[in-house]
Design an enzyme around this catalytic site. Structure first.
Site, PDB file in Angstrom:
ATOM      1  N   GLY A   7      -9.154   3.833   1.548  1.00 49.01           N
ATOM      2  CA  GLY A   7      -9.306   2.393   1.343  1.00 49.01           C
ATOM      3  C   GLY A   7      -8.605   1.592   2.415  1.00 49.01           C
ATOM      4  O   GLY A   7      -7.390   1.714   2.595  1.00 49.01           O
ATOM      5  N   GLY A   9      -8.529  -1.775   2.531  1.00 48.41           N
ATOM      6  CA  GLY A   9      -8.339  -3.148   2.076  1.00 48.41           C
ATOM      7  C   GLY A   9      -6.892  -3.578   2.226  1.00 48.41           C
ATOM      8  O   GLY A   9      -6.075  -2.881   2.843  1.00 48.41           O
ATOM      9  N   ASN A 101      -5.960  -1.668 -10.124  1.00 47.43           N
ATOM     10  CA  ASN A 101      -5.697  -2.553 -11.248  1.00 47.43           C
ATOM     11  C   ASN A 101      -6.434  -2.031 -12.473  1.00 47.43           C
ATOM     12  O   ASN A 101      -7.410  -1.290 -12.359  1.00 47.43           O
ATOM     13  CB  ASN A 101      -6.191  -3.971 -10.945  1.00 47.43           C
ATOM     14  CG  ASN A 101      -5.318  -4.676  -9.927  1.00 47.43           C
ATOM     15  OD1 ASN A 101      -4.113  -4.467  -9.888  1.00 47.43           O
ATOM     16  ND2 ASN A 101      -5.919  -5.515  -9.108  1.00 47.43           N
ATOM     17  N   LYS A 180       0.897  -4.285 -15.807  1.00 45.12           N
ATOM     18  CA  LYS A 180       0.221  -4.932 -14.676  1.00 45.12           C
ATOM     19  C   LYS A 180      -1.064  -5.618 -15.129  1.00 45.12           C
ATOM     20  O   LYS A 180      -1.404  -6.708 -14.645  1.00 45.12           O
ATOM     21  CB  LYS A 180      -0.089  -3.895 -13.596  1.00 45.12           C
ATOM     22  CG  LYS A 180      -0.829  -4.464 -12.373  1.00 45.12           C
ATOM     23  CD  LYS A 180      -0.002  -5.499 -11.636  1.00 45.12           C
ATOM     24  CE  LYS A 180      -0.765  -6.154 -10.496  1.00 45.12           C
ATOM     25  NZ  LYS A 180      -1.271  -5.198  -9.490  1.00 45.12           N
ATOM     26  N   SER A 247      -6.937 -11.366  -6.408  1.00 44.88           N
ATOM     27  CA  SER A 247      -8.060 -10.487  -6.071  1.00 44.88           C
ATOM     28  C   SER A 247      -9.344 -10.937  -6.759  1.00 44.88           C
ATOM     29  O   SER A 247     -10.432 -10.838  -6.185  1.00 44.88           O
ATOM     30  CB  SER A 247      -7.729  -9.044  -6.466  1.00 44.88           C
ATOM     31  OG  SER A 247      -7.480  -8.937  -7.858  1.00 44.88           O
TER      32      SER A 247
END
Length: 298
Positions: A7, A9, A101, A180, A247
């Site tokens: 990833g 990102g 997440n 979270k 996000s």
């Protein structure tokens, strides 16, 4: 010690920068050749909170992940189902660290054959500026919990631990993921609907009222979380990440599908099993789902 990060990102690049800064050999697995070329040719730049910039050397590739001392999966949940088959081909001794997440990936990841699996809850702020530049936008703890296997297999994470990038090891992976998710429920849907940065949730009086109503409903459904997250902690997080674009808002502005299901949907289901309604969150969930279905992004 070699680490492969799946990833390219914001989260993957930020973690890669702190690892590479400690002279760890880091390979970033990207989806696009253009990003891989940019990272290989120019290195990875990190804009720090104090205004300074560092440049570290990494290797980038679009090839499938191979054997490594540690594999970090830093994609969104929506990309995981395409990655699981690749992870299954790795040796069972390769440790895996998941940085997503939500809660949906927790049980899925534990079906993999790897003997060492850990999960992270990232509470820092990061913004991807371009293919090889990431900005550190807010100091927050990288909470890590070993769900299966030997903690020593993840000791390299301790090398990143510093004042501006604290790393802790916790005892319960599912609990830190749920914590979270709650934090995301306070911030993500509201910022996505109102199209504001995190800090405006406390600086704008009307947004603050909505935040407070949402908090009260969530704490009514999950009262045991109030000691962990007093409302002052939620306000502090908004202030600490004031300039961050959440996000979910970033996805909305880019016309991408959000993580509404694995974040908000998961909490609504968990509350529903306990017989609790969360009307404000349900409304935000419905609004975002309706916008996604209509294709509205800005």
């Amino acid at each position: 010690m070699s680490v492969q990060i799946i990833g390219g990102g914001a989260v993957g690049l930020l973690v890669a920068s702190f690892l590479a800064e400690q002279n760890v050999s880091v390979t970033i697995i990207t989806r696009r050749e253009e990003q891989a070329s940019s990272l290989n040719e120019g290195g990875l730049y990190r804009n720090n909170i104090d205004g300074s910039t560092i440049n570290v050397e990494v290797v980038a590739s679009t090839a499938p992940v191979s054997q490594a001392s540690l594999v970090i999966i830093a994609t969104k949940y929506t990309e995981l189902h395409a990655i699981y088959p690749m992870l299954k081909k790795l040796s069972p001794d390769v440790p895996l660290l998941f940085l997503q997440n939500g809660l949906a990936h927790y049980e899925e990841a534990l079906l993999l054959p790897q003997r060492h699996i850990a999960f992270c809850s990232a509470q820092f702020g990061a913004l991807k500026e371009n293919d090889n530049t990431v900005s550190h936008r807010g100091i927050g703890v990288l909470k890590t919990a070993i769900e299966r296997g030997d903690e020593g297999r993840f000791s390299i994470l301790k090398e990143m631990n510093q004042k501006n990038f604290p790393v802790t090891f916790e005892g319960n992976a599912e609990q830190i993921l749920f914590e979270k998710v709650l934090l995301n429920c306070f911030i993500n849907p509201l910022t996505a609907i109102l199209k504001v940065k995190n800090g405006e949730l406390v600086s704008n009086p009307n947004a603050l009222k909505l935040l407070h109503a949402l908090y009260n409903e969530l704490m009514h459904a999950f009262p045991y979380m109030q000691k962990i997250f007093p409302f002052e902690e939620v306000e502090r997080l908004c202030v600490q990440t004031a300039e961050n674009t959440s996000s979910m808002l970033a996805d909305r502005l880019a016309g991408r599908k959000t993580e509404i299901e694995t974040i908000v949907g998961a909490v609504l289901k968990k509350a529903g099993k306990k017989g609790h309604a969360i009307p404000t969150l349900e409304t935000l969930y419905g609004l975002i789902k309706a916008m996604e279905e209509s294709g509205e992004s800005s």
